[in-house]
Scaffold this motif. Sequence first.
Motif, PDB file in Angstrom:
ATOM      1  N   GLY A 137      58.266  -6.608  12.883  1.00 34.63           N
ATOM      2  CA  GLY A 137      57.151  -5.672  12.865  1.00 34.63           C
ATOM      3  C   GLY A 137      57.584  -4.246  13.150  1.00 34.63           C
ATOM      4  N   ARG A 138      56.774  -3.327  12.656  1.00 34.00           N
ATOM      5  CA  ARG A 138      56.969  -1.906  12.921  1.00 34.00           C
ATOM      6  C   ARG A 138      55.618  -1.294  13.245  1.00 34.00           C
ATOM      7  NH1 ARG A 138      61.159  -4.026  12.598  1.00 34.00           N
ATOM      8  NH2 ARG A 138      63.049  -3.345  11.531  1.00 34.00           N
ATOM      9  N   PHE A 139      55.607  -0.379  14.189  1.00 31.04           N
ATOM     10  CA  PHE A 139      54.391   0.313  14.607  1.00 31.04           C
ATOM     11  C   PHE A 139      54.514   1.760  14.158  1.00 31.04           C
ATOM     12  CE2 PHE A 139      51.815   2.699  17.612  1.00 31.04           C
ATOM     13  CZ  PHE A 139      50.661   1.936  17.721  1.00 31.04           C
ATOM     14  N   VAL A 140      53.625   2.184  13.295  1.00 33.55           N
ATOM     15  CA  VAL A 140      53.621   3.562  12.801  1.00 33.55           C
ATOM     16  C   VAL A 140      52.477   4.293  13.486  1.00 33.55           C
ATOM     17  CG1 VAL A 140      53.348   5.043  10.786  1.00 33.55           C
ATOM     18  CG2 VAL A 140      54.636   2.899  10.594  1.00 33.55           C
ATOM     19  N   PHE A 141      52.827   5.324  14.248  1.00 35.58           N
ATOM     20  CA  PHE A 141      51.847   6.074  15.037  1.00 35.58           C
ATOM     21  C   PHE A 141      51.715   7.477  14.460  1.00 35.58           C
ATOM     22  CE2 PHE A 141      50.923   8.078  19.416  1.00 35.58           C
ATOM     23  CZ  PHE A 141      49.569   7.783  19.325  1.00 35.58           C
ATOM     24  N   LEU A 142      50.554   7.786  13.892  1.00 37.55           N
ATOM     25  CA  LEU A 142      50.295   9.115  13.367  1.00 37.55           C
ATOM     26  C   LEU A 142      49.826   9.995  14.515  1.00 37.55           C
ATOM     27  CD1 LEU A 142      48.531   8.327   9.966  1.00 37.55           C
ATOM     28  CD2 LEU A 142      50.962   8.668  10.450  1.00 37.55           C
ATOM     29  N   LEU A 143      50.656  10.928  14.893  1.00 38.70           N
ATOM     30  CA  LEU A 143      50.381  11.797  16.043  1.00 38.70           C
ATOM     31  C   LEU A 143      49.434  12.934  15.649  1.00 38.70           C
ATOM     32  CD1 LEU A 143      54.011  12.085  17.401  1.00 38.70           C
ATOM     33  CD2 LEU A 143      52.130  10.851  18.466  1.00 38.70           C
ATOM     34  N   THR A 144      48.248  12.894  16.214  1.00 40.25           N
ATOM     35  CA  THR A 144      47.265  13.964  16.029  1.00 40.25           C
ATOM     36  C   THR A 144      46.586  14.203  17.372  1.00 40.25           C
ATOM     37  OG1 THR A 144      45.417  12.484  15.479  1.00 40.25           O
ATOM     38  CG2 THR A 144      46.820  13.208  13.639  1.00 40.25           C
ATOM     39  N   ARG A 145      45.828  15.255  17.447  1.00 28.89           N
ATOM     40  CA  ARG A 145      45.084  15.496  18.695  1.00 28.89           C
ATOM     41  C   ARG A 145      44.162  14.327  19.009  1.00 28.89           C
ATOM     42  NH1 ARG A 145      43.567  21.656  19.794  1.00 28.89           N
ATOM     43  NH2 ARG A 145      45.425  22.570  18.883  1.00 28.89           N
ATOM     44  N   HIS A 146      43.547  13.780  17.987  1.00 34.47           N
ATOM     45  CA  HIS A 146      42.597  12.692  18.195  1.00 34.47           C
ATOM     46  C   HIS A 146      43.307  11.405  18.650  1.00 34.47           C
ATOM     47  CE1 HIS A 146      38.594  10.977  17.720  1.00 34.47           C
ATOM     48  NE2 HIS A 146      39.146   9.940  17.147  1.00 34.47           N
ATOM     49  N   SER A 147      44.429  11.097  18.024  1.00 32.14           N
ATOM     50  CA  SER A 147      45.114   9.837  18.352  1.00 32.14           C
ATOM     51  C   SER A 147      45.804   9.887  19.715  1.00 32.14           C
ATOM     52  CB  SER A 147      46.134   9.476  17.278  1.00 32.14           C
ATOM     53  OG  SER A 147      47.211  10.377  17.265  1.00 32.14           O
ATOM     54  N   THR A 148      46.059  11.092  20.226  1.00 29.86           N
ATOM     55  CA  THR A 148      46.764  11.211  21.502  1.00 29.86           C
ATOM     56  C   THR A 148      45.860  11.660  22.641  1.00 29.86           C
ATOM     57  OG1 THR A 148      47.455  13.470  20.968  1.00 29.86           O
ATOM     58  CG2 THR A 148      48.978  11.683  20.392  1.00 29.86           C
ATOM     59  N   ARG A 149      44.563  11.713  22.379  1.00 27.12           N
ATOM     60  CA  ARG A 149      43.647  12.145  23.448  1.00 27.12           C
ATOM     61  C   ARG A 149      43.622  11.079  24.557  1.00 27.12           C
ATOM     62  NH1 ARG A 149      40.803   9.354  19.951  1.00 27.12           N
ATOM     63  NH2 ARG A 149      38.917   8.266  20.551  1.00 27.12           N
ATOM     64  N   GLU A 150      43.266  11.503  25.750  1.00 29.05           N
ATOM     65  CA  GLU A 150      43.218  10.599  26.895  1.00 29.05           C
ATOM     66  C   GLU A 150      42.270   9.439  26.617  1.00 29.05           C
ATOM     67  OE1 GLU A 150      42.309  10.819  31.672  1.00 29.05           O
ATOM     68  OE2 GLU A 150      42.495  12.664  30.536  1.00 29.05           O
ATOM     69  N   ASN A 151      42.693   8.252  26.999  1.00 26.94           N
ATOM     70  CA  ASN A 151      41.901   7.017  26.856  1.00 26.94           C
ATOM     71  C   ASN A 151      41.625   6.618  25.406  1.00 26.94           C
ATOM     72  OD1 ASN A 151      41.682   6.655  29.675  1.00 26.94           O
ATOM     73  ND2 ASN A 151      40.018   8.142  29.728  1.00 26.94           N
ATOM     74  N   SER A 152      42.473   7.039  24.470  1.00 29.24           N
ATOM     75  CA  SER A 152      42.258   6.650  23.070  1.00 29.24           C
ATOM     76  C   SER A 152      42.751   5.219  22.849  1.00 29.24           C
ATOM     77  CB  SER A 152      42.973   7.604  22.122  1.00 29.24           C
ATOM     78  OG  SER A 152      44.360   7.335  22.090  1.00 29.24           O
ATOM     79  N   PHE A 153      42.151   4.549  21.884  1.00 28.60           N
ATOM     80  CA  PHE A 153      42.622   3.216  21.485  1.00 28.60           C
ATOM     81  C   PHE A 153      44.071   3.308  21.027  1.00 28.60           C
ATOM     82  CE2 PHE A 153      38.369   1.311  21.238  1.00 28.60           C
ATOM     83  CZ  PHE A 153      38.659   0.011  21.587  1.00 28.60           C
ATOM     84  N   CYS A 154      44.398   4.406  20.349  1.00 27.65           N
ATOM     85  CA  CYS A 154      45.751   4.568  19.806  1.00 27.65           C
ATOM     86  C   CYS A 154      46.814   4.498  20.894  1.00 27.65           C
ATOM     87  CB  CYS A 154      45.871   5.882  19.049  1.00 27.65           C
ATOM     88  SG  CYS A 154      44.790   5.994  17.615  1.00 27.65           S
TER      89      CYS A 154
END
Length: 95
Positions: free
Chosen positions: A63-80
Amino acid sequence: MPPLRIFISYGRDQYAPLAARLAQDLTARGYEVWFDRQLQSGRSWAREIQQQLHWLSEEPGGGRFVFLLTRHSTRENSFCLSELQYAIDHQVPVF
């Protein structure tokens, strides 16, 4: 050898089309790809995401985990960020 499994994590923001295109391109190359556009209404999203993260990590090295870094994806308490922590905890390579 089974196809590589890829989980795409992104914030549901203006970059959602990028995540969809990435999923489409990776699928076309023969990878098994999951991202949250595949969630079905009426089901527990958190449970579905957890199941897919388990799917990602159940085959060691598969498996590979691809994380798209944006303000929304890195905000505190995000699912991401929770998804990212799961990948790290289960030694899934992160991109």
